[in-house]
Motif scaffolding. Structure first.
Motif, PDB file in Angstrom:
ATOM      1  N   THR A  90     -63.230   0.109  18.392  1.00 24.17           N
ATOM      2  CA  THR A  90     -62.088   0.040  19.302  1.00 24.17           C
ATOM      3  C   THR A  90     -62.147  -1.289  20.046  1.00 24.17           C
ATOM      4  O   THR A  90     -63.214  -1.773  20.426  1.00 24.17           O
ATOM      5  CB  THR A  90     -62.099   1.197  20.314  1.00 24.17           C
ATOM      6  N   GLY A  91     -60.967  -1.874  20.252  1.00 22.01           N
ATOM      7  CA  GLY A  91     -60.904  -3.140  20.958  1.00 22.01           C
ATOM      8  C   GLY A  91     -59.483  -3.661  21.015  1.00 22.01           C
ATOM      9  O   GLY A  91     -58.561  -3.085  20.428  1.00 22.01           O
ATOM     10  N   THR A  92     -59.306  -4.749  21.729  1.00 18.28           N
ATOM     11  CA  THR A  92     -58.020  -5.434  21.809  1.00 18.28           C
ATOM     12  C   THR A  92     -58.162  -6.725  21.015  1.00 18.28           C
ATOM     13  O   THR A  92     -58.770  -7.692  21.473  1.00 18.28           O
ATOM     14  CB  THR A  92     -57.634  -5.721  23.268  1.00 18.28           C
ATOM     15  N   VAL A  93     -57.607  -6.714  19.825  1.00 14.13           N
ATOM     16  CA  VAL A  93     -57.873  -7.747  18.828  1.00 14.13           C
ATOM     17  C   VAL A  93     -56.599  -8.040  18.058  1.00 14.13           C
ATOM     18  O   VAL A  93     -55.760  -7.148  17.877  1.00 14.13           O
ATOM     19  CB  VAL A  93     -58.976  -7.265  17.842  1.00 14.13           C
ATOM     20  N   ARG A  94     -56.431  -9.263  17.598  1.00 16.93           N
ATOM     21  CA  ARG A  94     -55.339  -9.554  16.665  1.00 16.93           C
ATOM     22  C   ARG A  94     -55.559  -8.782  15.372  1.00 16.93           C
ATOM     23  O   ARG A  94     -56.698  -8.649  14.907  1.00 16.93           O
ATOM     24  CB  ARG A  94     -55.283 -11.047  16.327  1.00 16.93           C
ATOM     25  N   VAL A  95     -54.478  -8.281  14.786  1.00 21.38           N
ATOM     26  CA  VAL A  95     -54.602  -7.535  13.537  1.00 21.38           C
ATOM     27  C   VAL A  95     -55.257  -8.395  12.464  1.00 21.38           C
ATOM     28  O   VAL A  95     -56.123  -7.932  11.717  1.00 21.38           O
ATOM     29  CB  VAL A  95     -53.225  -7.015  13.074  1.00 21.38           C
ATOM     30  N   ALA A  96     -54.869  -9.671  12.374  1.00 16.21           N
ATOM     31  CA  ALA A  96     -55.458 -10.560  11.369  1.00 16.21           C
ATOM     32  C   ALA A  96     -56.963 -10.680  11.565  1.00 16.21           C
ATOM     33  O   ALA A  96     -57.736 -10.666  10.590  1.00 16.21           O
ATOM     34  CB  ALA A  96     -54.798 -11.934  11.432  1.00 16.21           C
ATOM     35  N   ASP A  97     -57.408 -10.803  12.813  1.00 16.16           N
ATOM     36  CA  ASP A  97     -58.840 -10.912  13.076  1.00 16.16           C
ATOM     37  C   ASP A  97     -59.564  -9.626  12.683  1.00 16.16           C
ATOM     38  O   ASP A  97     -60.643  -9.666  12.081  1.00 16.16           O
ATOM     39  CB  ASP A  97     -59.084 -11.219  14.551  1.00 16.16           C
ATOM     40  N   ALA A  98     -58.977  -8.487  13.030  1.00 16.12           N
ATOM     41  CA  ALA A  98     -59.595  -7.212  12.683  1.00 16.12           C
ATOM     42  C   ALA A  98     -59.770  -7.085  11.173  1.00 16.12           C
ATOM     43  O   ALA A  98     -60.835  -6.680  10.686  1.00 16.12           O
ATOM     44  CB  ALA A  98     -58.735  -6.057  13.211  1.00 16.12           C
ATOM     45  N   LEU A  99     -58.745  -7.441  10.416  1.00 11.77           N
ATOM     46  CA  LEU A  99     -58.820  -7.317   8.966  1.00 11.77           C
ATOM     47  C   LEU A  99     -59.833  -8.289   8.373  1.00 11.77           C
ATOM     48  O   LEU A  99     -60.554  -7.946   7.426  1.00 11.77           O
ATOM     49  CB  LEU A  99     -57.441  -7.543   8.358  1.00 11.77           C
ATOM     50  N   ASN A 100     -59.918  -9.498   8.920  1.00 11.01           N
ATOM     51  CA  ASN A 100     -60.900 -10.451   8.414  1.00 11.01           C
ATOM     52  C   ASN A 100     -62.320 -10.026   8.757  1.00 11.01           C
ATOM     53  O   ASN A 100     -63.241 -10.239   7.958  1.00 11.01           O
ATOM     54  CB  ASN A 100     -60.606 -11.855   8.952  1.00 11.01           C
ATOM     55  N   HIS A 101     -62.517  -9.436   9.930  1.00 10.64           N
ATOM     56  CA  HIS A 101     -63.837  -8.891  10.262  1.00 10.64           C
ATOM     57  C   HIS A 101     -64.242  -7.846   9.219  1.00 10.64           C
ATOM     58  O   HIS A 101     -65.385  -7.851   8.726  1.00 10.64           O
ATOM     59  CB  HIS A 101     -63.810  -8.228  11.647  1.00 10.64           C
ATOM     60  N   LEU A 102     -63.327  -6.955   8.891  1.00  6.25           N
ATOM     61  CA  LEU A 102     -63.624  -5.902   7.921  1.00  6.25           C
ATOM     62  C   LEU A 102     -63.839  -6.474   6.530  1.00  6.25           C
ATOM     63  O   LEU A 102     -64.736  -6.045   5.797  1.00  6.25           O
ATOM     64  CB  LEU A 102     -62.489  -4.877   7.909  1.00  6.25           C
ATOM     65  N   TYR A 103     -63.008  -7.431   6.156  1.00  4.04           N
ATOM     66  CA  TYR A 103     -63.113  -8.025   4.819  1.00  4.04           C
ATOM     67  C   TYR A 103     -64.504  -8.606   4.587  1.00  4.04           C
ATOM     68  O   TYR A 103     -65.089  -8.460   3.499  1.00  4.04           O
ATOM     69  CB  TYR A 103     -62.050  -9.117   4.659  1.00  4.04           C
ATOM     70  N   VAL A 104     -65.069  -9.249   5.597  1.00  5.57           N
ATOM     71  CA  VAL A 104     -66.397  -9.846   5.457  1.00  5.57           C
ATOM     72  C   VAL A 104     -67.496  -8.809   5.633  1.00  5.57           C
ATOM     73  O   VAL A 104     -68.468  -8.765   4.853  1.00  5.57           O
ATOM     74  CB  VAL A 104     -66.581 -10.995   6.472  1.00  5.57           C
ATOM     75  N   LEU A 105     -67.383  -7.969   6.642  1.00  3.58           N
ATOM     76  CA  LEU A 105     -68.526  -7.157   7.061  1.00  3.58           C
ATOM     77  C   LEU A 105     -68.691  -5.846   6.302  1.00  3.58           C
ATOM     78  O   LEU A 105     -69.796  -5.286   6.297  1.00  3.58           O
ATOM     79  CB  LEU A 105     -68.442  -6.892   8.570  1.00  3.58           C
ATOM     80  N   LEU A 106     -67.648  -5.331   5.664  1.00  4.79           N
ATOM     81  CA  LEU A 106     -67.837  -4.110   4.869  1.00  4.79           C
ATOM     82  C   LEU A 106     -68.855  -4.340   3.750  1.00  4.79           C
ATOM     83  O   LEU A 106     -69.812  -3.566   3.614  1.00  4.79           O
ATOM     84  CB  LEU A 106     -66.508  -3.613   4.302  1.00  4.79           C
TER      85      LEU A 106
END
Length: 479
Positions: free
Chosen positions: A176-192
């Motif tokens: 949970t957080g206040t984040v840009r959608v693009a940033d959230a998706l890029n975090h997931l793309y790398v870290l999954l």
């Protein structure tokens, strides 16, 4: 495997515009290992959830591996692992790949209908109910917390009926957080795939570029960037070392595809102060040099993906701007970065992009007020430098030439950069301050210029500044 993205931003259904997926429809996408579905379990003004469900076909997964997509790292090593494994069920690089295909525009931060919202942090909740997490829940906390997420990683038991058996290697992850959608998706793309510590395909050298693109603006300063790089690149030491070296440079410089978010926070009198990155300071120094010489028609030679061109285009003092590069791909990236197809005609007419090699004379480049070689010369083999000197200083002969290049003496300040290694794998050399001064003295004498040399970035009393800048001013009449 399932990933959900929820927002309470109002109207929450604007999430559909950001993801470019209508909340009233179910969407299906064919991917190499199965089918990716996007649907909205809830879509109201107060709350909206988008679900990405990846339905993996084990036979297609096995077939993809059999056709040469050899996995770089796999947790299973037994004979039937090609057919019997957790890949269809636990979040992994398979889900990361599906995310990159299904949410391609959202990953780039693009939204035709809500561009302002795409650039705005909004309240988000991300949930991955079953995520393979090598090293346990603590690793998930270490990876996501520095990115501004509140992390809840609950280990899943091996068997709920037998709690004495302990926890499995899977977690139920909620962010949970206040984040840009693009940033959230890029975090997931790398870290999954980093958390899974396995990839379903062979990791080639271009994976370094993928990692740096997706990690632009956050990976260089992440305290676990070493772990992320090693795992994302399947523990291939050469690739991980290359990535870490480029990230070390990016902390003070700029990677071509990055948008300039790599500034650092310092404190002054207890207040946070945003300090521009070296990349930003370098561009500002170049712009200042161009302003000092009164240039209005400017060449950006070896413009790459257009970082400097964008700054030039935003300054009305420059009435004609030409970017050149030998790479058509780089020019295409520059055009996209400049948004040439969307600019008003008057602004678009100020800008030209030409394919041109700097080691060959090009008559189109003659007659300009100034030319910039920003972080270019070090990409040439030393025997090719005389050809560049002749083409730029001898033939094009602009009134002013601004040159920037790394100061190799400063490299010891870069964490993770091994001794003797350059800041970028494509660099053919990097000069000391004395070597740069000697080169500048030689070319100014040969071609009729005078020069002033400056440093860009924080000056070290022993090592100098990280970037060297020379302003060459023509003293002879154009030949």
């Amino acid at each position: 495997m399932l990933l959900t993205l929820t927002t309470t931003h109002r109207p929450a259904t604007d999430l559909g515009h950001l993801l470019v997926k209508h909340p009233d429809r179910a969407h299906a996408f064919d991917v190499p290992v199965g089918t990716a579905h996007v649907f909205y379990p809830e879509a109201h003004e107060q709350r909206c959830t988008a679900a990405l469900l990846l339905d993996v076909d084990p036979q297609r997964l096995a077939g993809a591996r059999g056709r040469g997509r050899r996995p770089a790292a796999t947790p299973e090593s037994f004979t039937l692992s090609r057919y019997v494994n957790d890949r269809p069920y636990a979040a992994s690089s398979l889900l990361s790949s599906a995310l990159s295909k299904v949410y391609r525009s959202a990953l780039r931060g693009e939204s035709r209908d809500r561009p302002e919202l795409a650039a705005t942090p909004i309240p988000l909740e991300v949930r991955v109910p079953v995520l393979r997490c090598r090293g346990g829940a603590d690793v998930a906390v270490r990876l996501f917390t520095p990115l501004g997420w509140a992390v809840r990683a609950v280990p899943l038991p091996l068997d709920e009926r037998h709690p004495e058996w302990g926890d499995s290697r899977y977690v139920d992850l909620t962010l949970t957080g206040t984040v840009r959608v693009a940033d959230a998706l890029n975090h997931l793309y790398v870290l999954l795939p980093v958390l899974d510590d396995a990839k379903h395909y062979w990791v080639a050298p271009d994976e370094v570029d993928k990692l740096l693109r997706a990690g632009a603006g956050w990976l260089a300063d992440h305290p676990e960037r070493g772990l992320i790089s090693r795992r994302y690149l399947a523990h291939r030491r050469a690739l991980a070392g290359q990535a870490l070296a480029r990230l070390a440079e990016q902390r003070l410089t700029d990677e071509p595809a990055a948008a300039d978010p790599d500034a650092v926070d310092e404190t002054a009198g207890g207040d946070a102060v945003r300090v521009p990155s070296l990349a930003v300071r370098r561009r500002e120094a170049v712009l200042a040099a161009l302003a000092e010489c009164g240039a209005s028609r400017v060449l950006d030679l070896g413009c790459g993906a257009g970082a400097l061109l964008t700054a030039l285009a935003g300054d009305r003092r420059f009435t004609e701007i030409v970017g050149t590069d030998v790479s058509t791909h780089a020019l295409a990236l520059a055009a996209r970065r400049l948004r040439l197809d969307r600019l008003p005609e008057r602004q678009r007419d100020r800008i030209r992009l030409w394919q041109s090699a700097l080691t060959y004379r090009d008559d189109r480049l003659r007659g300009y007020d100034a030319a910039v070689l920003m972080e270019v010369v070090e990409h040439l083999d030393p025997p090719r430098l005389p050809a560049l000197e002749d083409a730029v200083l001898g033939h094009a002969r602009p009134g002013t030439v601004v040159v920037t290049t790394p100061n190799v003496e400063y490299n010891v300040r870069y964490e993770g950069l091994p001794p003797g290694r350059f800041r970028h794998p494509d660099h053919r050399f990097e000069w000391t301050r004395a070597e740069f001064a000697a080169w500048v003295a030689r070319v100014t004498t040969t071609y009729g210029y005078t020069a002033v040399i400056r440093g860009v970035g924080d000056e070290d009393p022993d090592l100098g500044a990280p970037t060297q800048l020379a302003v060459l001013t023509r003293t002879e009449v154009t030949r």
